[in-house]
Write a protein that holds these residues in place. Structure first.
Motif, PDB file in Angstrom:
ATOM      1  N   ARG A  89      -4.367  50.483  20.135  1.00 41.68           N
ATOM      2  CA  ARG A  89      -5.204  49.387  20.589  1.00 41.68           C
ATOM      3  C   ARG A  89      -6.672  49.773  20.466  1.00 41.68           C
ATOM      4  NH1 ARG A  89      -3.361  45.624  24.354  1.00 41.68           N
ATOM      5  NH2 ARG A  89      -5.380  45.851  25.377  1.00 41.68           N
ATOM      6  N   LEU A 175      -4.181  47.033  16.988  1.00 40.51           N
ATOM      7  CA  LEU A 175      -4.524  45.798  17.690  1.00 40.51           C
ATOM      8  C   LEU A 175      -6.023  45.748  17.937  1.00 40.51           C
ATOM      9  CD1 LEU A 175      -3.169  43.279  19.029  1.00 40.51           C
ATOM     10  CD2 LEU A 175      -3.312  44.539  21.188  1.00 40.51           C
ATOM     11  N   GLU A 181      -3.585  41.674  14.716  1.00 40.61           N
ATOM     12  CA  GLU A 181      -2.806  42.863  14.388  1.00 40.61           C
ATOM     13  C   GLU A 181      -3.120  43.270  12.951  1.00 40.61           C
ATOM     14  OE1 GLU A 181       1.088  41.370  15.104  1.00 40.61           O
ATOM     15  OE2 GLU A 181       0.991  41.680  17.276  1.00 40.61           O
TER      16      GLU A 181
END
Length: 310
Positions: A89, A175, A181
């Motif tokens: 992330r 992400l 994505e």
């Protein structure tokens, strides 16, 4: 007599219309039953297939555990990227790893001095918004269109398989801050004493380029570690390649390279082709310690190009 004829004609027309509707309803019902039967047969076939059940177990384990062994097992399979678990992330970074949390991002300056004023400005804004969000974006980034991806889908699968099987590439899902994505591929050439292998080349593709069949082949050939990624909306990446989405995408990719892959900014090279120069320039502004920035066949303003074409 005329009224009787009209009533008879209307009733015949109404009966014909109702019969057509009934026929269409029956056809839709049969089609739905056929589709449901096909899905049931496919599901039964997959449940009785040992390879598929093994894949499902590996996928579920990777989603639940996020462990390195389960991720390595998952990378043996190629499947729809939307089902791939998130590997990194944008906010997974740590201050000790060199990320710039807490420091404001450098934004791209925009000159509004030549914009029309008043009512004309409003009209231009509405027209430009409609153009950009309909045909404009698709003309600038044809790689994000369904037609282009359908035409090159087979080559993308082959190129990705070659990177994984021949170059030992590692696929990962990154992400972004706006929850897109990003599909990435990392080829690790690091080894003790290898100057080239210990340098990471982050590749920025053009408006119809993909890491599976783009510029990454050259640095890989000459022994550099390479991180390829697809623009938002390209192949496995979600979203659309608007400027803000591009900025957030490369920001997350750079954080992934620094925090997860372990490359410091002074050992990272930015290599961009064509419109990829926009993302590379933004990355260079926000990561000024990168080793080199290479912009090939790029441009700083798309408007003069549009005027030349017209």
């Amino acid at each position: 007599m005329w009224n009787v004829f009209k009533m008879w004609y209307v009733s015949k027309l109404w009966l014909w219309y109702v019969s057509k509707l009934w026929h269409a309803y029956k056809m839709r019902s049969v089609s739905k039953l056929c589709c449901a039967g096909a899905f049931c047969i496919r599901g039964l076939g997959r449940l009785t297939n040992a390879d598929y059940t093994t894949f499902v177990k590996v996928l579920v384990d990777a989603i639940n555990s996020h462990s390195v062994p389960s991720t390595k097992l998952l990378r043996r399979y190629d499947f729809e990227f939307w089902a791939w678990p998130v590997d990194f992330r944008w906010d997974d970074s740590g201050e000790s790893k060199g990320e710039r949390v807490g420091r404001p991002k450098v934004q791209v300056p925009f000159d509004r001095s030549q914009e029309p004023k008043g009512v004309k400005s409003l009209v231009y804004s509405v027209l430009s918004y409609c153009a950009i969000h309909t045909f404009g974006r698709r003309m600038v980034y044809p790689g994000a269109t369904s037609l282009m991806q359908m035409l090159v889908g087979g080559m993308l699968n082959q190129g990705r398989a070659a990177l994984i099987e021949e170059k030992k590439g590692e696929r990962a899902k990154v992400l972004t801050e706006d929850l897109n994505e990003i599909d990435t591929m990392f080829v690790d050439k690091r080894s003790p004493g290898s100057r080239k292998g210990n340098t990471l080349v982050v590749v920025f593709e053009g408006n119809a380029g993909f890491y599976e069949m783009g510029c990454s082949g050259t640095p890989i050939k000459y022994g550099y570690s390479v991180l390829g990624w697809n623009h938002p909306g390209f192949a496995g990446s979600s979203g659309a390649p608007y400027p803000d989405a591009e900025q957030k995408a490369i920001d997350a990719v750079m954080q992934y390279a620094i925090s997860r892959l372990g490359f410091q900014p002074d050992s990272i090279v930015l290599f961009a082709w064509s419109i990829g120069g926009y993302s590379a320039s933004w990355a260079a502004m926000n990561y000024p310690d990168v080793k080199h920035v290479i912009l090939d066949a790029t441009f700083d303003d798309i408007v003069p190009l549009a005027r030349i074409c017209t």
